[in-house]
Write a protein that holds these residues in place. Sequence first.
Motif, PDB file in Angstrom:
ATOM      1  N   UNK A   1      -3.844   6.979 -13.002  1.00 25.61           N
ATOM      2  CA  UNK A   1      -2.872   6.245 -12.183  1.00 25.61           C
ATOM      3  C   UNK A   1      -3.276   4.778 -12.080  1.00 25.61           C
ATOM      4  N   UNK A   2      -2.274   3.903 -12.234  1.00 29.18           N
ATOM      5  CA  UNK A   2      -2.546   2.453 -12.233  1.00 29.18           C
ATOM      6  C   UNK A   2      -2.557   1.928 -10.792  1.00 29.18           C
ATOM      7  N   UNK A   3      -3.622   1.250 -10.361  1.00 28.30           N
ATOM      8  CA  UNK A   3      -3.607   0.685  -9.002  1.00 28.30           C
ATOM      9  C   UNK A   3      -2.675  -0.517  -8.906  1.00 28.30           C
ATOM     10  N   UNK A   4      -2.002  -0.619  -7.760  1.00 29.54           N
ATOM     11  CA  UNK A   4      -1.113  -1.765  -7.528  1.00 29.54           C
ATOM     12  C   UNK A   4      -1.582  -2.511  -6.284  1.00 29.54           C
ATOM     13  N   UNK A   5      -1.331  -3.799  -6.277  1.00 28.15           N
ATOM     14  CA  UNK A   5      -1.684  -4.595  -5.105  1.00 28.15           C
ATOM     15  C   UNK A   5      -0.562  -4.469  -4.078  1.00 28.15           C
TER      16      UNK A   5
END
Lengths: 113, 294
Positions: A1-5
């Motif tokens: 899963x890609x982390x988002x700000x």
Amino acid sequence: MEPKLSSDLLRGHTDTIVLGSLLGQDRYGFEIYNRILERTGERYELKETTLYSSYKRLERDGYIISYWGDETQGARRRYYRITDKGREQYLQNKIDLEFTQKIINELLKEDER
Amino acid sequence: MNTRQQIDSLFSGYEKTAGLSDFMEELESNLNDRIASLKQKGMGEQEAFDKALAELGDISSLADDLSLKRKQDVFSEMYMKTRNYISPVRMALYVICGALIGFGLITGVAAWLFSSVLDAFLGTALIFCGSGVLVVVFLGLTQETSANEAMSWKRALWYVLSVGALIFGVFVFVNAYFTKGAGLPVAIASLIPFFLPGMSLGVFLILTEKDRSKPWVAELRREAVKSAMHPFGSPGREERFGLICGALWIAGIAGFVLLTITVGFKFSWLALVAALVVQLLVQSAFMKADGKRD
């Protein structure tokens, strides 16, 4: 899963971020904005109006003061300088944040178990 | 469109206060810097401009934070809101009171004509017109207008009491004078228990009245007083004006006395008129010079 700000989470700390950027030197609007862009790798979709609101709030509460630069050509720049009260507030916000982060981590750990 | 024009158009709806012009200048320099930095990264002129503007965000929330007021809000606050101050309930009450007063007058006159007794008119008018007037007094005093704040309802009630006593006093006076055949002495004596206290209370209330003007009215008044106190600009000019007028009137009165002795009053009064004319001319000359200086 890609982390988002999370911009929402960050926005809550706009005042502290502004105070932090003024610790070393006086800066004007574009510098502060640019500094945030660079440090977040342009991932934070910050609206400039959010910053202006923050400047006004901080100035009204005595955490920063503003003054016009003496640019000879083009539009003048408005610089911001942090006050002693502002430095104190910055440190307070910072330890509050660290403390809160610790607690959030604790809470999340409980959830994962 | 350049940045300046863009910013101007963004804030065109707002009242241009000193704070706003300051802020617009700040905004302009920051936007220009941002556009320059975007162009340095290889963006085209228009693209950089659009991106910088998009990054600015919503101007209306910012305007709220800066407590900027829209022009039309400022205008309506000052002049246009008179009607809005009158709530529907008040409007209804005003209308009812008007009808009540009219009803009192009509039925009073009718009763008087039918019975040919003045008492009939007075009694009817007192009850209907009196109560109508009292409610109107109360409503009027507690009404906020574009120029004045509302009076507190407690104070307004005191006024109502005063007006009520006055009306009743007049009624008793007329009643005693005409209908009972008691005559003027009794009628005058009858003023003591109602009319006099009512009037005293009214005078006391008016003398102790506080200024309820709204800030913008007070501001206008201050400016008017200031300009009235210095009609000719500098104190030096005022002094010169005073000296000229003094000399003028001494000459005018001397001429008047001299002419009265030599040719008589028939023509001597013209000296005073001439002095007055010259006085007005001097005054207008001073005013005009003052206007030119500004």
